[in-house]
Design a protein around this motif. Structure first.
Motif, short mmCIF file in Angstrom:
data_model
loop_
_atom_site.label_atom_id
_atom_site.label_comp_id
_atom_site.label_asym_id
_atom_site.label_seq_id
_atom_site.Cartn_x
_atom_site.Cartn_y
_atom_site.Cartn_z
N PRO A 121 0.81 -1.22 0.00
CA PRO A 121 0.00 0.00 0.00
C PRO A 121 0.84 1.27 0.00
N VAL A 122 0.19 2.37 -0.32
CA VAL A 122 0.85 3.67 -0.38
C VAL A 122 1.50 4.00 0.97
N GLY A 123 2.76 4.39 0.88
CA GLY A 123 3.43 4.91 2.07
C GLY A 123 3.89 3.87 3.06
N SER A 124 3.85 2.59 2.72
CA SER A 124 4.19 1.56 3.69
C SER A 124 5.71 1.45 3.89
N GLY A 125 6.48 2.02 2.99
CA GLY A 125 7.93 1.99 3.15
C GLY A 125 8.66 1.25 2.03
N LYS A 126 8.03 1.15 0.86
CA LYS A 126 8.65 0.43 -0.26
C LYS A 126 9.94 1.11 -0.70
N THR A 127 9.84 2.43 -0.88
CA THR A 127 11.04 3.15 -1.34
C THR A 127 12.12 3.11 -0.26
N ALA A 128 11.70 3.21 0.98
CA ALA A 128 12.67 3.13 2.08
C ALA A 128 13.36 1.76 2.05
N LEU A 129 12.61 0.73 1.71
CA LEU A 129 13.20 -0.62 1.63
C LEU A 129 14.18 -0.71 0.46
N GLU A 132 8.97 10.92 -8.28
CA GLU A 132 9.43 11.26 -6.94
C GLU A 132 10.26 10.15 -6.30
N ASP A 133 9.79 8.91 -6.41
CA ASP A 133 10.55 7.82 -5.80
C ASP A 133 11.92 7.68 -6.43
N ALA A 134 11.93 7.75 -7.76
CA ALA A 134 13.22 7.66 -8.45
C ALA A 134 14.11 8.81 -8.01
N VAL A 191 12.15 -3.99 -8.69
CA VAL A 191 11.05 -3.20 -9.27
C VAL A 191 10.12 -2.80 -8.14
N GLU A 192 10.04 -1.49 -7.88
CA GLU A 192 9.10 -1.01 -6.85
C GLU A 192 7.80 -0.64 -7.52
N SER A 193 6.71 -1.22 -7.08
CA SER A 193 5.42 -0.88 -7.68
C SER A 193 4.92 0.44 -7.10
N GLY A 194 4.01 1.06 -7.81
CA GLY A 194 3.35 2.24 -7.26
C GLY A 194 2.49 1.76 -6.09
N GLY A 195 2.32 2.60 -5.09
CA GLY A 195 1.53 2.19 -3.94
C GLY A 195 0.11 1.86 -4.37
N ASP A 196 -0.39 0.72 -3.93
CA ASP A 196 -1.73 0.32 -4.37
C ASP A 196 -2.45 -0.35 -3.22
N ILE A 222 6.49 -6.47 7.52
CA ILE A 222 5.65 -5.55 8.28
C ILE A 222 6.57 -4.48 8.85
N ASN A 223 6.41 -3.28 8.31
CA ASN A 223 7.36 -2.19 8.57
C ASN A 223 6.79 -1.19 9.57
N LYS A 224 7.67 -0.31 10.01
CA LYS A 224 7.33 0.77 10.95
C LYS A 224 6.94 0.22 12.31
N THR A 225 7.65 -0.79 12.76
CA THR A 225 7.36 -1.35 14.09
C THR A 225 7.58 -0.29 15.17
N ASP A 226 8.39 0.70 14.85
CA ASP A 226 8.61 1.78 15.84
C ASP A 226 7.32 2.52 16.15
N LEU A 227 6.37 2.46 15.22
CA LEU A 227 5.11 3.19 15.43
C LEU A 227 4.06 2.36 16.18
N THR A 246 10.18 -5.04 10.57
CA THR A 246 11.31 -4.09 10.60
C THR A 246 10.82 -2.71 11.01
N SER A 247 11.80 -1.92 11.35
CA SER A 247 11.60 -0.49 11.39
C SER A 247 12.71 0.09 10.54
N LEU A 248 12.34 0.49 9.36
CA LEU A 248 13.37 1.01 8.44
C LEU A 248 13.90 2.35 8.93
N ARG A 249 13.14 2.95 9.82
CA ARG A 249 13.64 4.18 10.42
C ARG A 249 14.84 3.88 11.30
N GLU A 250 14.77 2.73 11.99
CA GLU A 250 15.85 2.36 12.91
C GLU A 250 16.93 1.52 12.24
N1 GTP Z 1 8.28 5.85 11.48
C1 GTP Z 1 8.67 5.20 10.39
N2 GTP Z 1 8.54 5.79 9.21
C2 GTP Z 1 8.97 5.12 8.12
C3 GTP Z 1 9.52 3.84 8.20
N3 GTP Z 1 9.80 3.43 6.95
C4 GTP Z 1 9.46 4.44 6.12
N4 GTP Z 1 8.96 5.46 6.82
C5 GTP Z 1 8.45 6.73 6.31
O1 GTP Z 1 7.21 6.50 5.69
C6 GTP Z 1 7.04 7.40 4.60
C7 GTP Z 1 6.73 6.63 3.34
O2 GTP Z 1 7.84 5.81 3.02
P1 GTP Z 1 8.17 5.39 1.55
O3 GTP Z 1 9.35 4.51 1.58
O4 GTP Z 1 8.20 6.55 0.67
O5 GTP Z 1 6.86 4.55 1.26
P2 GTP Z 1 6.40 3.91 -0.16
O6 GTP Z 1 5.74 2.63 0.18
O7 GTP Z 1 7.53 3.87 -1.08
O8 GTP Z 1 5.34 4.96 -0.62
P3 GTP Z 1 4.67 5.10 -2.10
O9 GTP Z 1 5.74 4.78 -3.09
O10 GTP Z 1 4.22 6.51 -2.15
O11 GTP Z 1 3.55 4.15 -2.11
C8 GTP Z 1 8.32 8.19 4.50
O12 GTP Z 1 8.13 9.41 5.14
C9 GTP Z 1 9.32 7.34 5.26
O13 GTP Z 1 10.36 8.09 5.83
C10 GTP Z 1 9.63 3.22 9.48
O14 GTP Z 1 10.09 2.11 9.64
N5 GTP Z 1 9.19 3.96 10.52
#
Ligand code: GTP
Ligand code: MG
Lengths: 229, 276, 221
Positions: A26-34, A59-61, A114-119, A161-166, A193-197
């Protein structure tokens, strides 16, 4: 994107080409961060390419290029005409074109991500595009998401399952998520994971490394090393 | 403005242009002059077939000489500079039924600039009117073709054909402007075809249609513009403008050795500004 | 009309077409296309210009071979002043050629790929049509159909138009599609690729150039 690679044909069985790893979710789950984390950790030892499927922009690129985790030239952006899932599932031509373009320009490669668009939860990669796929969820969507299932959650080769910090902030129970995911995934792996950490996504990188070695072993003869960029 | 010195000579070189024919042309011309801008039924029952020509050659020392300057009313050519010619329309029109041709030849190393004094008002008449311009530019030649706009009056039915053949080392600046009717007027019909080649290979092929309900006012074709124009810049002899896009204007590098400035505009003045 | 033509013209053919709007996205952004009526005018104009040109090239490609491939591709270039449109046409052509070589393998397609690595889409469409046994007129019809259906779908997505209304509009265009195909096929029967239709659409050129410079967009073209 683009290039003169129309006459560049890989065997459909994947022989002689890089492993193609799809990252969906899904959108914003952390794909690009991964993707960024994997590039950081695997970049020094593997020959990588990345294709992003942005919904509106590049933007992601751009983010990945700015992050400096990979030679910007090795990152291709594909537009998906309002339908991110179409581009990874029903009509993968533009993505294949981008992947093959990277392989042609920088090959041989070990891994193309290959990162898909958030869906949504039903979006999965076609086997014609990705050999393996990771589905990324985040805890902020609530701990009920794995229970809802859907092809992404149930069939992905790895569920992340990302963002465990939250979790404490959103009141998500990770044990519930873990249990529900296991119930629908028939023994396939789930990682938290927590990709933030963990900016290197080390557990995921380790899983991917295993895949790449396996792939090289089965699809190239003689088996090459995946070390030294 | 004086007639070019070699005009008489070039006319002498055209014996097929018999006296009677010229007399007929003159009569039609008088008819037209009397009719002014408007379409008057019963006038010009005889349509005009006219073929004018200009040849520019590089003389000794590289100076261009106009070795042929053949007028054919209503296409009257006047030399207005050492390498410059203006088309002076000596009658209204073309009118429906008229068939006008202009042949331009710029030989090796020569330069020619061709303009016109006034816009061309295409009027209705019995049948279709046609304007055919054929231009050839040889190696090192340089042609500027920048006449005033063609204005499509109500009820007209016009065909415009341009064939521009360039040598690989030739240069051309070619402007074409079509105005959809005079102020507040609904234009008649027009079909324009432009073919430019370089050493026989296609550089630009374009057709424009006006008066086809599928096309008029379509946001894919002219939108709400009242005129359309093009400047083709080809070859090394002219500065090619920088690619870009602005409202109603784009500068398009072609696949071949040329650049096209394309414009749509609400009026002819704005069109010219956008094509500059 | 045959089953192969249906497959070839189907938007489900996985050749990347879904991500192209043929100028519709920019026309929507500029407000020029905003409802079914303005979409109708847009599509009619598109069909009479870009659609007819594509149909002519596709029809000619059915009988092309050898040096004819590069020649026809150059004719397509000369009819596409906008670099953004040339790029979109070549990208779509390359993608179609790649999938077609897997679906309908044919020596002519290999020959085309060797002669022109990323040919203009209508040229590939005609070549593939030939490989599937279609006539020049069939190929022209597929090209004309393509010229309006992709943009129509894009408009449905971008404007949230009623898809049934839009399909009704497409059904209304059917006679114009047939006419376009017939005109293209007869121009092609004359045998000279230089004389194929070359109808320009200045507004589409402007839209394409604006679109490619737009940062936020959903479609490739
Ligand atoms: N707190 C927290 N934020 C995170 C974590 N991983 C990613 N983020 C944040 O979540 C937001 C979205 O992360 P992206 O990696 O852009 O997510 P995405 O899945 O690529 O988003 P789309 O490509 O738009 O679908 C960014 O602001 C990241 O910094 C995490 O583990 N913890
Ligand atoms: Mg992302």
């Amino acid at each position: 994107m683009g290039g003169n690679h129309a006459d560049h044909h890989h065997a459909p069985d994947g022989h002689g080409r890089a492993l193609r790893l799809g990252i969906g979710g899904p959108v914003g789950s952390g794909k690009t961060a991964l993707v960024a984390a994997l590039c950081r950790t695997l970049g020094p030892s593997m020959r990588l390419g990345v294709v992003t499927n942005d919904i509106y922009t590049t933007e992601d690129a751009d983010f990945l290029r700015r992050a400096g985790v990979l030679d910007p030239e090795r990152i291709s952006a594909v537009q998906t005409g309002c339908c991110p899932h179409t581009a990874i599932r029903d009509d993968i031509a533009a993505n294949i074109d981008a992947v093959e373009g990277l392989e042609e320009r920088f090959g041989p490669l070990d891994l193309v991500i290959v990162e898909s668009g958030g869906d949504n939860l039903t979006a999965t990669f076609s086997r014609g595009l990705a050999d393996k796929q990771i589905f990324v969820l985040d805890v902020s969507g609530g701990d009920k998401v794995p229970r809802k299932g859907g092809p992404g959650v149930t069939t992905a080769d790895l569920l992340l399952i990302n963002k465990t910090d939250l979790a404490p902030l959103v009141g998500a129970d990770l044990t519930v998520m873990s249990r529900d995911a296991a119930a629908v995934r028939d023994g396939k792996p789930v990682l938290f994971t927590s990709l933030r950490e963990d900016r290197g996504a080390h557990s995921v990188a380790e899983w991917v490394t295993g895949l790449v070695h396996d792939w090289a072993h089965h699809h190239r003869a003689p088996a090459p090393t995946t070390s030294t960029a | 403005m004086t007639a070019p010195p070699d005009r008489a000579q070039s006319e002498r070189a055209q014996p097929e242009r018999a006296l009677s024919e010229r007399a007929r042309d003159d009569r039609a011309q008088a008819d037209r002059a009397q009719a002014g801008w408007a379409h008057a039924p019963g006038r010009a029952a005889r349509s005009i077939h006219a073929r004018a020509a200009v040849v520019a050659e590089a003389g000794p020392g590289g100076r261009t000489r106009l070795t042929t300057l053949r007028s054919a009313p209503p296409l009257t050519l006047r030399q207005t500079g050492p390498e410059r010619v203006h088309l002076v329309s000596t009658a209204a029109g073309p009118l429906g039924g008229d068939h006008l041709e202009l042949d331009i030849l710029v030989t090796e190393g020569a330069t020619l600039e061709l303009g016109s004094i006034a816009s061309t008002l295409v009027l209705p008449g019995p049948g279709r009117s046609a304007m055919v311009v054929t231009a050839q530019v040889a190696a090192g030649g340089r042609l500027t073709f920048a006449p005033e706009p063609t204005v499509l009056a109500a009820g007209c039915d016009h065909a415009m054909t341009v064939r521009l053949a360039l040598h690989a080392d030739a240069s051309a600046y070619w402007r074409e402007e079509i105005v959809f009717g005079r102020h507040g007027e609904t234009p008649g019909r027009c079909h324009a075809r432009f073919d430019a080649t370089v050493d026989g290979r296609p550089l630009l092929r374009q057709e424009f249609t006006v008066g086809d309900p599928a096309v008029d006012g379509s946001p894919a074709v002219y939108g709400d513009a009242r005129c359309v124009g093009n400047v083709l810049v080809a070859g090394p002899g002219f500065t090619h403008p920088e690619p870009g896009v602005a409202p109603g204007r784009a500068v398009l590098p072609l696949a071949g050795p040329g650049t096209l400035i394309l414009a749509l505009a609400p009026d002819a003045v704005e069109l010219r500004r956008r094509l500059a | 009309m045959n089953a192969m033509l249906l497959l070839l013209a189907d938007s489900r053919l996985p050749a990347g077409g879904h991500a192209h709007s043929g100028g519709t996205e920019q026309a929507v952004a500029s407000g020029a296309v905003h409802d079914v009526a303005s979409l109708a005018a847009f599509l009619r104009g598109r069909l009479a210009t870009a659609g007819l040109v594509a149909a002519g090239l596709a029809a000619a490609a059915v009988t092309a071979s050898g040096a004819g491939w590069a020649e026809l591709d150059a004719e397509a270039d000369a009819r596409t002043a906008s670099p953004a449109q040339r790029e979109a046409a070549r990208t779509q052509g390359r993608l179609l050629l790649r999938v077609a070589r897997r679906i309908w393998p044919a020596p002519a397609l290999d020959e085309l790929a060797a002669a022109v690595p990323s040919p203009h889409h209508p040229v590939v469409l005609g070549a593939v049509a030939a490989a599937t046994g279609c006539s020049p007129r069939d190929a022209a019809l597929a090209a004309a159909y393509n010229a309006v259906t992709g943009p129509a779908t894009a408009a449905v997505r971008l404007l949230g138009l009623d898809p049934v209304e839009v399909h009704r509009l497409l059904a209304g265009l059917a006679p114009a599609l047939e006419d376009t195909a017939a005109t293209a096929a007869s121009a092609c029967a004359a045998g000279e690729s230089a004389r194929l239709p070359a109808h320009a659409a200045p507004a589409l050129d402007l839209l394409a150039e604006q679109h490619i410079r737009t940062e936020v967009r959903l479609f490739i073209s």
